[in-house]
Design a protein around this motif. Structure first.
Motif, PDB file in Angstrom:
ATOM      1  N   LEU A 204      -8.822   8.477   0.037  1.00 63.12           N
ATOM      2  CA  LEU A 204      -7.803   9.153  -0.769  1.00 63.12           C
ATOM      3  C   LEU A 204      -7.035  10.163   0.070  1.00 63.12           C
ATOM      4  O   LEU A 204      -7.639  11.032   0.707  1.00 63.12           O
ATOM      5  CB  LEU A 204      -8.470   9.861  -1.955  1.00 63.12           C
ATOM      6  CG  LEU A 204      -7.567  10.720  -2.842  1.00 63.12           C
ATOM      7  CD1 LEU A 204      -6.581   9.844  -3.595  1.00 63.12           C
ATOM      8  CD2 LEU A 204      -8.410  11.541  -3.817  1.00 63.12           C
TER       9      LEU A 204
ATOM     10  N   GLN B 179      -4.040   5.778  -1.242  1.00 68.71           N
ATOM     11  CA  GLN B 179      -5.203   5.586  -0.386  1.00 68.71           C
ATOM     12  C   GLN B 179      -4.800   4.940   0.938  1.00 68.71           C
ATOM     13  O   GLN B 179      -3.792   4.245   1.021  1.00 68.71           O
ATOM     14  CB  GLN B 179      -6.239   4.694  -1.084  1.00 68.71           C
ATOM     15  CG  GLN B 179      -6.718   5.229  -2.418  1.00 68.71           C
ATOM     16  CD  GLN B 179      -7.597   4.231  -3.158  1.00 68.71           C
ATOM     17  OE1 GLN B 179      -7.734   3.081  -2.748  1.00 68.71           O
ATOM     18  NE2 GLN B 179      -8.174   4.669  -4.266  1.00 68.71           N
TER      19      GLN B 179
ATOM     20  N   TYR C 271      -0.228  13.015   4.609  1.00 70.51           N
ATOM     21  CA  TYR C 271      -1.292  12.024   4.511  1.00 70.51           C
ATOM     22  C   TYR C 271      -2.188  12.071   5.748  1.00 70.51           C
ATOM     23  O   TYR C 271      -3.416  11.986   5.647  1.00 70.51           O
ATOM     24  CB  TYR C 271      -0.699  10.619   4.384  1.00 70.51           C
ATOM     25  CG  TYR C 271      -0.022  10.306   3.074  1.00 70.51           C
ATOM     26  CD1 TYR C 271      -0.045  11.203   2.006  1.00 70.51           C
ATOM     27  CD2 TYR C 271       0.677   9.117   2.898  1.00 70.51           C
ATOM     28  CE1 TYR C 271       0.593  10.916   0.811  1.00 70.51           C
ATOM     29  CE2 TYR C 271       1.313   8.812   1.700  1.00 70.51           C
ATOM     30  CZ  TYR C 271       1.274   9.720   0.662  1.00 70.51           C
ATOM     31  OH  TYR C 271       1.908   9.436  -0.519  1.00 70.51           O
TER      32      TYR C 271
ATOM     33  N   LYS D   3      -0.955   9.160 -13.691  1.00 68.56           N
ATOM     34  CA  LYS D   3      -1.338   9.621 -12.357  1.00 68.56           C
ATOM     35  C   LYS D   3      -1.655   8.422 -11.464  1.00 68.56           C
ATOM     36  O   LYS D   3      -2.243   7.439 -11.904  1.00 68.56           O
ATOM     37  CB  LYS D   3      -2.553  10.555 -12.437  1.00 68.56           C
ATOM     38  CG  LYS D   3      -2.265  11.839 -13.208  1.00 68.56           C
ATOM     39  CD  LYS D   3      -3.479  12.751 -13.254  1.00 68.56           C
ATOM     40  CE  LYS D   3      -3.167  14.036 -14.035  1.00 68.56           C
ATOM     41  NZ  LYS D   3      -4.323  14.947 -14.090  1.00 68.56           N
TER      42      LYS D   3
ATOM     43  N   ARG E 192      -2.947   3.178  -6.490  1.00 66.97           N
ATOM     44  CA  ARG E 192      -3.829   2.765  -7.582  1.00 66.97           C
ATOM     45  C   ARG E 192      -3.677   3.720  -8.762  1.00 66.97           C
ATOM     46  O   ARG E 192      -3.647   4.948  -8.589  1.00 66.97           O
ATOM     47  CB  ARG E 192      -5.284   2.750  -7.108  1.00 66.97           C
ATOM     48  CG  ARG E 192      -6.292   2.246  -8.144  1.00 66.97           C
ATOM     49  CD  ARG E 192      -7.726   2.445  -7.643  1.00 66.97           C
ATOM     50  NE  ARG E 192      -7.945   1.756  -6.390  1.00 66.97           N
ATOM     51  CZ  ARG E 192      -8.321   0.474  -6.311  1.00 66.97           C
ATOM     52  NH1 ARG E 192      -8.506  -0.225  -7.411  1.00 66.97           N
ATOM     53  NH2 ARG E 192      -8.528  -0.077  -5.127  1.00 66.97           N
TER      54      ARG E 192
ATOM     55  N   ARG F 137      -2.668  12.579  -4.561  1.00 66.75           N
ATOM     56  CA  ARG F 137      -2.634  12.286  -5.994  1.00 66.75           C
ATOM     57  C   ARG F 137      -1.230  12.612  -6.497  1.00 66.75           C
ATOM     58  O   ARG F 137      -0.738  13.717  -6.300  1.00 66.75           O
ATOM     59  CB  ARG F 137      -3.678  13.118  -6.746  1.00 66.75           C
ATOM     60  CG  ARG F 137      -5.108  12.698  -6.488  1.00 66.75           C
ATOM     61  CD  ARG F 137      -6.063  13.424  -7.439  1.00 66.75           C
ATOM     62  NE  ARG F 137      -7.440  12.996  -7.263  1.00 66.75           N
ATOM     63  CZ  ARG F 137      -8.318  13.607  -6.477  1.00 66.75           C
ATOM     64  NH1 ARG F 137      -7.946  14.677  -5.785  1.00 66.75           N
ATOM     65  NH2 ARG F 137      -9.554  13.152  -6.375  1.00 66.75           N
TER      66      ARG F 137
ATOM     67  N   GLU G  73      -3.155   7.416  -7.456  1.00 67.65           N
ATOM     68  CA  GLU G  73      -3.785   7.819  -6.203  1.00 67.65           C
ATOM     69  C   GLU G  73      -3.224   6.994  -5.053  1.00 67.65           C
ATOM     70  O   GLU G  73      -3.013   5.790  -5.185  1.00 67.65           O
ATOM     71  CB  GLU G  73      -5.299   7.604  -6.272  1.00 67.65           C
ATOM     72  CG  GLU G  73      -6.039   8.623  -7.106  1.00 67.65           C
ATOM     73  CD  GLU G  73      -7.544   8.467  -7.003  1.00 67.65           C
ATOM     74  OE1 GLU G  73      -8.252   9.389  -7.456  1.00 67.65           O
ATOM     75  OE2 GLU G  73      -8.017   7.422  -6.488  1.00 67.65           O
TER      76      GLU G  73
ATOM     77  N   THR H 158      -4.851   5.883 -11.766  1.00 69.27           N
ATOM     78  CA  THR H 158      -6.086   6.504 -12.254  1.00 69.27           C
ATOM     79  C   THR H 158      -6.024   6.778 -13.750  1.00 69.27           C
ATOM     80  O   THR H 158      -7.021   7.177 -14.353  1.00 69.27           O
ATOM     81  CB  THR H 158      -6.363   7.817 -11.500  1.00 69.27           C
ATOM     82  OG1 THR H 158      -5.248   8.699 -11.659  1.00 69.27           O
ATOM     83  CG2 THR H 158      -6.576   7.545 -10.024  1.00 69.27           C
TER      84      THR H 158
ATOM     85  N   GLN I 129       1.759  12.460  -9.760  1.00 68.60           N
ATOM     86  CA  GLN I 129       1.838  12.562 -11.211  1.00 68.60           C
ATOM     87  C   GLN I 129       3.295  12.506 -11.663  1.00 68.60           C
ATOM     88  O   GLN I 129       4.184  12.219 -10.855  1.00 68.60           O
ATOM     89  CB  GLN I 129       1.185  13.853 -11.677  1.00 68.60           C
ATOM     90  CG  GLN I 129       1.809  15.104 -11.081  1.00 68.60           C
ATOM     91  CD  GLN I 129       1.031  16.356 -11.403  1.00 68.60           C
ATOM     92  OE1 GLN I 129      -0.080  16.309 -11.889  1.00 68.60           O
ATOM     93  NE2 GLN I 129       1.615  17.508 -11.120  1.00 68.60           N
TER      94      GLN I 129
END
Length: 362
Positions: free
Chosen positions: A85, A79, A152, A75, A112, A88, A77, A114, A90
């Motif tokens: 954030l 930002q 976003y 996963k 980033r 997310r 993230e 996670t 995956q």
């Protein structure tokens, strides 16, 4: 080798993957254009597998981007520049394509990990070879990137704490056409109806997850429509205009995306107004008929002058520069004209449809 055209075998692999992705359901990103580039792993996966540990920053906002990524597992993230954030991702998702589409190749966000993450890395040279061999793929990626940017931007608005929760009941007016805009709204629950003109025509609806009221703040214009609560109860978050504009000043990428959204809404409103004033409805067929009416020279394409005429028919005070910016946004293939396919993709009822040009031709 990098920099060369795709071989016939690679082109067959790519087009087969494109066919698979266009018929599959949207992945976890929820952008809703039917494209899932994870299906291209068979083509690119032979090359650049990467592993990143938990907490690793794959790239940062503001950096120069030279590759994009498919997530095989784990996963990630996404930002903002300030660490907020906004998404997310995956397995099955991809990211980083925006900097490859941007002329300056600048990263808009930070990515980033996670969890431990396995990805396929696609370098810019490979990406350029891929889109050079398929204009349809390039256009689909461009649409998906714009949808991602808008998502976003909306998520960024929802992260703000300086909002007031407000509840309206069926028939309550949130604001009226012609009023000065002082705030924007996020829909938490309920259905709202958008009305316009002397006949108070219903031209649109807002649902949970939508936002509205931005246009009058961004363009410093009176409200272009009346918004009414159409369900038994409407739960909204209200953000004052000064706070909204402050967020946009701090996040220029989000500001650009929201401006494009507002221009698109004005165009759709002009189309719907034309249809209703001609005593038609707002069915798919009616929307198509409006296109052919606006296409005064019968070319099957809308020129700047034809778009301006349509927009000014609704509101002659809309600046020409805004209409040019609208054309640039809608014109995915960058030929200076709006095709029927580009036009139809602006409307929700066509968003997930595989558009048949022959079916909708005049």
């Amino acid at each position: 080798a990098t920099g060369k055209a795709l071989s016939p075998d690679e082109q067959r692999d790519m087009l087969a993957a494109a066919s698979t992705s266009s018929s599959s359901s949207p992945k976890a990103t929820g952008d809703g254009d039917g494209l899932s580039l994870s299906d291209f792993s068979e083509l690119f996966g032979r090359k650049n597998h990467k592993h990143f540990p938990r907490g690793h920053v794959i790239f940062r906002a503001g950096e120069r981007g030279d590759c994009m990524y498919f997530i095989n597992s784990g996963k990630v993230e996404i930002q903002t520049r300030k660490g907020q954030l906004v998404a997310r991702l995956q397995s099955g998702d991809f990211f980083g394509e925006g900097s490859l589409l941007d002329e300056k190749n600048v990263r808009f966000t930070t990515a980033r990990c996670t969890t431990p993450v396995d990805v396929i890395q696609i370098r810019k040279e490979e990406f350029d070879r891929y889109i050079a061999s398929s204009s349809e793929a390039k256009h689909a990626i461009k649409r998906k990137w714009r949808a991602r940017l808008l998502r976003y931007a909306k998520n960024l608005m929802r992260l703000q704490t300086n909002v007031k929760e407000k509840t309206f009941h069926k028939g309550d007016v949130i604001y009226k056409e012609g009023e000065q805009g002082k705030s924007m709204f996020l829909v938490n629950d309920g259905t709202l109806e958008v009305r316009h003109g002397r006949n108070d025509m219903a031209i649109h609806k807002y649902f949970r997850g939508d936002s509205f009221g931005e246009s009058s703040l961004i363009f410093e214009r009176p409200r272009s429509s009346t918004v009414i609560c159409a369900s038994d109860k409407c739960n909204l978050h209200e953000m004052l205009g000064s706070d909204f504009l402050a967020v946009l000043d701090s996040h220029p990428d989000a500001a650009a995306s929201l401006r494009d959204m507002c221009r698109k809404r004005l165009f759709k409103k002009a189309v719907k107004t034309l249809s209703l004033e001609r005593n038609r409805g707002l069915t798919n067929a009616d929307i198509v008929t409006a296109f052919h009416e606006a296409d005064s020279d019968g070319s099957g394409l809308l020129s700047f002058d034809e778009i301006k005429k349509l927009m000014h028919r609704m509101d002659p005070t809309i600046p020409e520069q805004e209409i040019r910016s609208l054309l640039k946004f809608v014109d995915i293939d960058e030929d200076g004209l709006i095709s029927l396919e580009e036009y139809l993709r602006l409307f929700r009822s066509f968003e997930h449809e595989e558009i048949d040009r022959k079916r909708y031709s005049s």
